[in-house]
Design a protein around this motif. Structure first.
Motif, PDB file in Angstrom:
ATOM      1  N   THR A 184      -3.283   8.780  -9.368  1.00  0.00           N
ATOM      2  CA  THR A 184      -3.393   8.728  -7.918  1.00  0.00           C
ATOM      3  C   THR A 184      -2.057   9.182  -7.350  1.00  0.00           C
ATOM      4  OG1 THR A 184      -4.032   7.291  -6.070  1.00  0.00           O
ATOM      5  CG2 THR A 184      -2.572   6.347  -7.716  1.00  0.00           C
ATOM      6  N   PRO A 185      -1.998   9.759  -6.145  1.00  0.00           N
ATOM      7  CA  PRO A 185      -0.728  10.270  -5.614  1.00  0.00           C
ATOM      8  C   PRO A 185       0.336   9.182  -5.510  1.00  0.00           C
ATOM      9  CG  PRO A 185      -2.583  11.061  -4.306  1.00  0.00           C
ATOM     10  CD  PRO A 185      -3.139  10.033  -5.248  1.00  0.00           C
ATOM     11  N   ASN A 186       1.594   9.597  -5.615  1.00  0.00           N
ATOM     12  CA  ASN A 186       2.699   8.635  -5.548  1.00  0.00           C
ATOM     13  C   ASN A 186       2.728   7.890  -4.216  1.00  0.00           C
ATOM     14  OD1 ASN A 186       4.094   8.785  -8.105  1.00  0.00           O
ATOM     15  ND2 ASN A 186       4.701  10.857  -7.549  1.00  0.00           N
ATOM     16  N   TRP A 187       2.417   8.597  -3.122  1.00  0.00           N
ATOM     17  CA  TRP A 187       2.463   7.938  -1.820  1.00  0.00           C
ATOM     18  C   TRP A 187       1.424   6.826  -1.742  1.00  0.00           C
ATOM     19  CZ3 TRP A 187      -2.046   7.977   0.907  1.00  0.00           C
ATOM     20  CH2 TRP A 187      -2.978   8.981   0.642  1.00  0.00           C
ATOM     21  N   PHE A 188       0.252   7.044  -2.350  1.00  0.00           N
ATOM     22  CA  PHE A 188      -0.768   6.005  -2.330  1.00  0.00           C
ATOM     23  C   PHE A 188      -0.368   4.831  -3.225  1.00  0.00           C
ATOM     24  CE2 PHE A 188      -4.580   4.049  -4.188  1.00  0.00           C
ATOM     25  CZ  PHE A 188      -5.192   3.605  -3.039  1.00  0.00           C
ATOM     26  N   LEU A 189       0.221   5.121  -4.369  1.00  0.00           N
ATOM     27  CA  LEU A 189       0.674   4.048  -5.244  1.00  0.00           C
ATOM     28  C   LEU A 189       1.754   3.212  -4.570  1.00  0.00           C
ATOM     29  CD1 LEU A 189       0.482   2.744  -8.015  1.00  0.00           C
ATOM     30  CD2 LEU A 189       2.141   4.417  -8.858  1.00  0.00           C
ATOM     31  N   ASN A 190       2.649   3.847  -3.816  1.00  0.00           N
ATOM     32  CA  ASN A 190       3.682   3.102  -3.088  1.00  0.00           C
ATOM     33  C   ASN A 190       3.067   2.146  -2.070  1.00  0.00           C
ATOM     34  OD1 ASN A 190       5.541   4.608  -4.505  1.00  0.00           O
ATOM     35  ND2 ASN A 190       5.976   6.015  -2.826  1.00  0.00           N
ATOM     36  N   MET A 191       2.034   2.606  -1.358  1.00  0.00           N
ATOM     37  CA  MET A 191       1.428   1.775  -0.314  1.00  0.00           C
ATOM     38  C   MET A 191       0.509   0.697  -0.880  1.00  0.00           C
ATOM     39  SD  MET A 191       0.581   4.343   2.854  1.00  0.00           S
ATOM     40  CE  MET A 191      -0.713   5.208   1.960  1.00  0.00           C
ATOM     41  N   SER A 192      -0.163   0.991  -1.985  1.00  0.00           N
ATOM     42  CA  SER A 192      -1.155   0.051  -2.513  1.00  0.00           C
ATOM     43  C   SER A 192      -0.575  -0.943  -3.516  1.00  0.00           C
ATOM     44  CB  SER A 192      -2.304   0.816  -3.171  1.00  0.00           C
ATOM     45  OG  SER A 192      -1.823   1.625  -4.228  1.00  0.00           O
ATOM     46  N   ALA A 193       0.657  -0.707  -3.991  1.00  0.00           N
ATOM     47  CA  ALA A 193       1.245  -1.599  -4.993  1.00  0.00           C
ATOM     48  C   ALA A 193       1.286  -3.062  -4.553  1.00  0.00           C
ATOM     49  CB  ALA A 193       2.640  -1.106  -5.366  1.00  0.00           C
ATOM     50  N   PRO A 194       1.706  -3.402  -3.332  1.00  0.00           N
ATOM     51  CA  PRO A 194       1.694  -4.818  -2.947  1.00  0.00           C
ATOM     52  C   PRO A 194       0.291  -5.387  -2.812  1.00  0.00           C
ATOM     53  CG  PRO A 194       2.260  -3.454  -1.056  1.00  0.00           C
ATOM     54  CD  PRO A 194       2.273  -2.552  -2.254  1.00  0.00           C
TER      55      PRO A 194
END
Length: 282
Positions: A184-194
């Protein structure tokens, strides 16, 4: 509603700060004077344009292609000769702005880091800013965006949640795999991690290590961009051998991660990128 207002306030404050920083440039360094004739001296004396300001003074903006990137690199290198602190502050602020609000285009800034600050300082700067910016995106999502992200990307979030639960015993290794080979894109992983309960310590360490090869390639590209003056320089044997060495060094960590992931990680149970596989269950 309160979370939307809070996020808008943060974005507005950050945008105003970045705009003000780029608007109020310090005085440009003076160029070396060239010997001129007396008539040319009189003509230049009558000109109203200040001699110490570059023509590119008003062209500070995020680059959208390599030509704009090269022009911006030349401008900032010009300012860096006497205003290193300002250039560093402007670059860090722009980088964190993009990363924090998940704005695409960080690769251009990584290339710019190599062109302005060189291979070593540029790589260190890119890795630190990537980590800090991604962590700020993590915190913003945790504070303001949980519900909205779940509503916008329900399948992607649930898929990532399942993967995290399946790989709890080697979560950090799994996060490294996602950075090297993004499902999955890095930007999505950054937002969905929490949202999927990834600890922030695991998150920031995986960003720093996992994106190191990517940052390395971009920074080295920026170094070469600042050194070459023509296509002949780019396709010389020395430059081609350098590109080959960079590619090998960047691919080695990914190859090791892929080798060990085949035995330790559970990656084939569910769909990737929210699209289920078409394998038949026998």
């Amino acid at each position: 509603m309160r979370s939307v207002v809070g996020l808008i306030a943060v974005v507005a404050a950050a945008s105003l700060y970045l705009y003000s920083l780029s608007l109020y440039l310090p005085a440009a360094p003076r160029r070396r004077a060239h010997p001129v004739s007396e008539s040319e001296h009189v003509d230049s004396a009558g000109s109203e344009q200040p001699p110490d300001r570059p023509e590119e003074h008003g062209r500070l903006k995020f680059p959208s292609d390599l030509e704009e990137l090269r022009e911006l690199a030349e401008l900032l290198q010009f300012y860096k000769t006497e205003h290193t602190g300002y250039v560093l502050l402007l670059f860090c602020s722009a980088y964190l702005y993009k990363q924090s609000f998940a704005i695409p285009g960080s690769s251009f800034l990584n290339i710019l880091a190599g062109a302005i600050f060189g291979p070593y300082q540029g790589l260190l700067l890119a890795c630190l800013l990537t980590t800090v910016g991604s962590t700020m995106c993590y915190l913003l999502s945790q504070a303001f965006g949980k519900q909205y992200i779940m509503n916008l990307f329900p399948e992607k979030v649930s898929m990532l949640q399942r993967k995290v639960e399946d790989n709890q015993d080697c979560l950090f290794f799994f996060l490294l795999f996602l950075r090297f080979f993004p499902m999955t894109p890095n930007w999505f992983l950054n937002m969905s991690a929490p949202i999927v309960n990834i600890p922030i310590t695991f998150f920031l360490c995986s960003v720093f290590i996992g994106l190191l090869p990517y940052n390395f390639i971009c920074v080295q590209t920026g170094v070469m961009l600042s050194e070459v003056s023509s296509l002949d320089d780019l396709f010389s044997w020395d430059r081609l051998l350098q590109l080959l060495a960079i590619a090998c060094m960047a691919l080695l960590p990914g190859a090791l991660i892929r080798h060990f992931s085949q035995r330790r990680l559970k990656l084939n149970d569910h769909s990737q990128n929210g699209i289920r596989s078409n394998k038949k269950v026998q």
